[in-house]
Design an enzyme around this catalytic site. Structure first.
Site, short mmCIF file in Angstrom:
data_model
loop_
_atom_site.label_atom_id
_atom_site.label_comp_id
_atom_site.label_asym_id
_atom_site.label_seq_id
_atom_site.Cartn_x
_atom_site.Cartn_y
_atom_site.Cartn_z
N HIS A 63 -84.21 16.16 -112.49
CA HIS A 63 -84.72 17.19 -111.58
C HIS A 63 -84.95 16.66 -110.17
CE1 HIS A 63 -85.25 20.45 -114.51
NE2 HIS A 63 -85.27 19.44 -115.36
N ASP A 93 -86.15 16.41 -101.80
CA ASP A 93 -86.49 17.27 -102.94
C ASP A 93 -85.24 17.50 -103.76
OD1 ASP A 93 -88.15 18.86 -104.47
OD2 ASP A 93 -88.96 19.93 -102.75
C1 GDG Z 1 -89.18 19.35 -109.61
C2 GDG Z 1 -88.36 18.80 -108.43
C3 GDG Z 1 -86.92 20.84 -108.50
C4 GDG Z 1 -96.42 25.72 -106.75
N1 GDG Z 1 -97.70 25.97 -106.44
C5 GDG Z 1 -98.10 26.96 -107.26
C6 GDG Z 1 -97.03 27.32 -108.07
N2 GDG Z 1 -96.01 26.54 -107.73
C7 GDG Z 1 -94.67 26.64 -108.36
C8 GDG Z 1 -93.66 27.15 -107.38
C9 GDG Z 1 -92.37 26.63 -108.02
C10 GDG Z 1 -92.82 25.35 -108.69
O1 GDG Z 1 -94.23 25.39 -108.80
C11 GDG Z 1 -92.47 24.13 -107.85
O2 GDG Z 1 -91.11 23.90 -107.96
P1 GDG Z 1 -90.36 22.95 -106.93
O3 GDG Z 1 -88.93 23.09 -107.22
O4 GDG Z 1 -90.74 23.34 -105.55
O5 GDG Z 1 -90.92 21.49 -107.13
P2 GDG Z 1 -91.40 20.38 -108.24
O6 GDG Z 1 -92.63 20.81 -108.94
O7 GDG Z 1 -91.54 19.13 -107.46
O8 GDG Z 1 -90.21 20.27 -109.30
C12 GDG Z 1 -87.77 19.93 -107.60
C13 GDG Z 1 -87.72 21.25 -109.73
O9 GDG Z 1 -88.25 20.13 -110.42
C14 GDG Z 1 -86.83 22.01 -110.72
O10 GDG Z 1 -85.72 21.24 -111.07
O11 GDG Z 1 -86.55 21.98 -107.76
O12 GDG Z 1 -86.95 19.42 -106.57
O13 GDG Z 1 -89.17 17.96 -107.61
O14 GDG Z 1 -91.92 27.50 -109.00
O15 GDG Z 1 -93.75 28.53 -107.27
N3 GDG Z 1 -97.07 28.29 -109.00
C15 GDG Z 1 -98.25 28.95 -109.14
N4 GDG Z 1 -99.35 28.64 -108.37
C16 GDG Z 1 -99.32 27.68 -107.43
O16 GDG Z 1 -100.33 27.44 -106.76
N5 GDG Z 1 -98.32 29.92 -110.03
#
Ligand code: GDG
Length: 468
Positions: A155, A363
């Site tokens: 990821h 990212d």
């Molecule tokens: C890894 C990789 C890759 C965030 N704050 C809240 C909340 N979130 C949710 C967002 C989004 C998820 O969490 C974060 O996803 P990301 O993709 O931005 O980042 P990582 O957690 O670092 O994930 C990344 C991912 O894996 C998938 O392969 O894209 O690059 O680092 O869905 O909305 N959700 C809620 N409250 C929050 O305060 N409900």
């Protein structure tokens, strides 16, 4: 149909999921059909964990979990996975903290995962392993005689050979990655970096389809960008826009535009430079001061790690400085909360926003960028400002693409976004929407499973059952 077995470091049981449903849970919803097994860590630490996994069933899915000891947690999770691999894979060499005992702990937890999982496996299961915590899992499973098809998806980004060399024991880990049948990445760039490492470090060249042979194992490196349930998220945003929270948010803005950032509180997400850029916007474009408020939601994560504690202190100070400098008696420019909000509420907030600030330093993909696009009002969409170092930038090229190391350029992009004509916002949004609807979570799962299923040989019992 063979059974799907998903393995990830942390298994979020349905009964324990908080407001912040993890990206993985949402992304895998389509693949995890009744009958599937999801295996991993319970999230609990205990003095004497059982060797055998605990099993729970919910909605037809079996969840198999094991506990960690405090020492496992420190060495495997805080130490090697998040203290060495995470910074390395995000190009932050200065933060890589390698300790041999952490590496030993990482290997031993992977061994324990394999020992606990093997008795639960059937001969024709397809096994799908997730993320950098579990690089060596296939090797450990193979050692125990598991011959099933095993796939791995990373990821995070993957690094080129010069960076991988920095990590002691990286050759061992690279070899371990070559015990999987399929190794998946979000982008072409990461897959190429992996194949360059395989070439330069192991001396093996891959074919044009990313396939190669390593110590008798046929491996295929594939690109499979993760996405979201675009339609479902868009519907949630329409509903949530009418919620009490969205109404309160809109009223609190007093007619100003909202800029929004949503990230786990992590140094890879570029929050420091984003806050600096916002302060520059206010300094450089005084006319924007009375026209924008910035809301950053940064749910706390990995609080046991000193790098994260330092980041929190730095952000607290920056928020204080910026607000002290620019606030007026009836306006606070930067709102910063480190509590998670519900996913539905988040969807409504994205829809209220005029600017989406997604500016990580590195990212793997970044799902927030896709969620922001999906949540917009098609008749009056907001503008996405996106770091060129997010995997999402390979696809979402109609966003305002920025270099997150250049705070001035980010401030200019914020100004451009705030003053962008309706026609240009529409044009960019339509192109972005098409991409987000084209690379959904369902497609991500189906694509990976089709690679994993290729070459799948059903067991003799299965052939017999199917024939009856
Ligand atoms: C890894 C990789 C890759 C965030 N704050 C809240 C909340 N979130 C949710 C967002 C989004 C998820 O969490 C974060 O996803 P990301 O993709 O931005 O980042 P990582 O957690 O670092 O994930 C990344 C991912 O894996 C998938 O392969 O894209 O690059 O680092 O869905 O909305 N959700 C809620 N409250 C929050 O305060 N409900």
């Amino acid at each position: 149909m063979p059974r799907l077995v998903v393995v990830s470091n942390r298994v979020p049981l349905p009964s324990e999921r908080g407001p912040q449903a993890g990206g993985l849970t949402v992304a895998l919803a389509d693949a995890l059909q009744p009958g599937s097994l999801w295996f991993g860590w319970s999230g609990r630490r205990s003095g004497q964990p059982h060797a055998e996994p605990r099993q729970h069933r919910a909605d037809g899915i079996t969840y198999g979990t094991i506990d960690f000891t405090e020492a496992d947690y420190r060495a495997f999770y805080v130490g090697f996975a998040n203290g060495a691999l995470w910074p390395l894979l995000h190009f932050r060499l200065g933060l890589v903290n390698f300790r041999r005992e952490d590496y030993e702990g990482y290997r031993s937890v992977n061994r324990r995962f394999a020992e606990a999982l093997t008795p639960l496996l059937r001969s024709d299961d397809l096994i799908w392993v997730h993320d950098y915590h579990l690089f060596p899992l296939a090797e450990e499973l193979r050692r125990l005689g598991v011959t099933n098809r095993i796939g791995f998806f990373l990821h995070t980004p993957f690094v080129p050979p010069t960076l991988l060399h920095v990590l002691p024991r990286s050759t061992e880990l690279l070899r371990a990655m070559c015990r999987y049948d399929v190794v998946g990445f979000h982008t072409q760039t990461y897959r190429q970096a992996f194949l360059d490492c395989v070439h330069d470090i192991l001396g093996i060249s891959a074919g044009s389809d990313g396939g190669f042979l390593c110590a008798g194992q046929r491996v295929r490196a594939v690109v499979d960008p993760i996405g979201i349930d675009a339609e479902g998220f868009a519907e949630a945003a329409v509903q949530a826009e009418r919620s009490a929270e969205a109404r309160r948010l809109r009223e609190s803005l007093g007619g100003r535009a909202l800029a929004i950032g949503v990230d786990r509180l992590d140094y890879s997400k570029g929050l420091v430079s984003r806050f600096e850029a916002f302060a520059r916007l206010l300094g450089k474009y005084p006319e924007d001061r009375r026209h924008v408020s910035f809301l950053q939601i940064a749910a706390r994560s990995r609080e046991d790690s000193s790098a994260y504690q330092r980041l929190r202190r730095e952000l607290d100070q920056l928020v204080g400085d910026t607000n002290g400098r620019f606030s007026e008696f009836d306006w606070v420019p930067l709102r910063y909360m480190t509590r998670a909000v519900r996913r539905q509420t988040l969807a409504g907030f994205y829809r209220v926003a005029r600017l989406g600030l997604v500016t990580p330093l590195r990212d793997g993909m970044n799902l927030v960028a896709k969620e922001f696009v999906a949540a917009q009002d098609p008749l009056d969409p907001g503008v996405l400002i996106l770091s060129r170092f997010a995997g999402a930038a390979e696809d979402l090229t109609e966003a305002l693409i920025v270099n997150p190391f250049d705070a001035d350029a980010m401030a200019d992009a914020m100004h451009q976004g705030l003053s962008m004509a309706h026609s240009e916002r529409l044009r960019r949004y339509r192109a972005l929407r098409e991409r987000v609807w084209d690379t959904t979570a369902a497609k991500y799962c189906a694509t990976f499973l089709s690679y994993l299923g290729q070459g799948h040989v059903p067991s003799p019992q299965r052939i017999l059952q199917d024939a009856l």
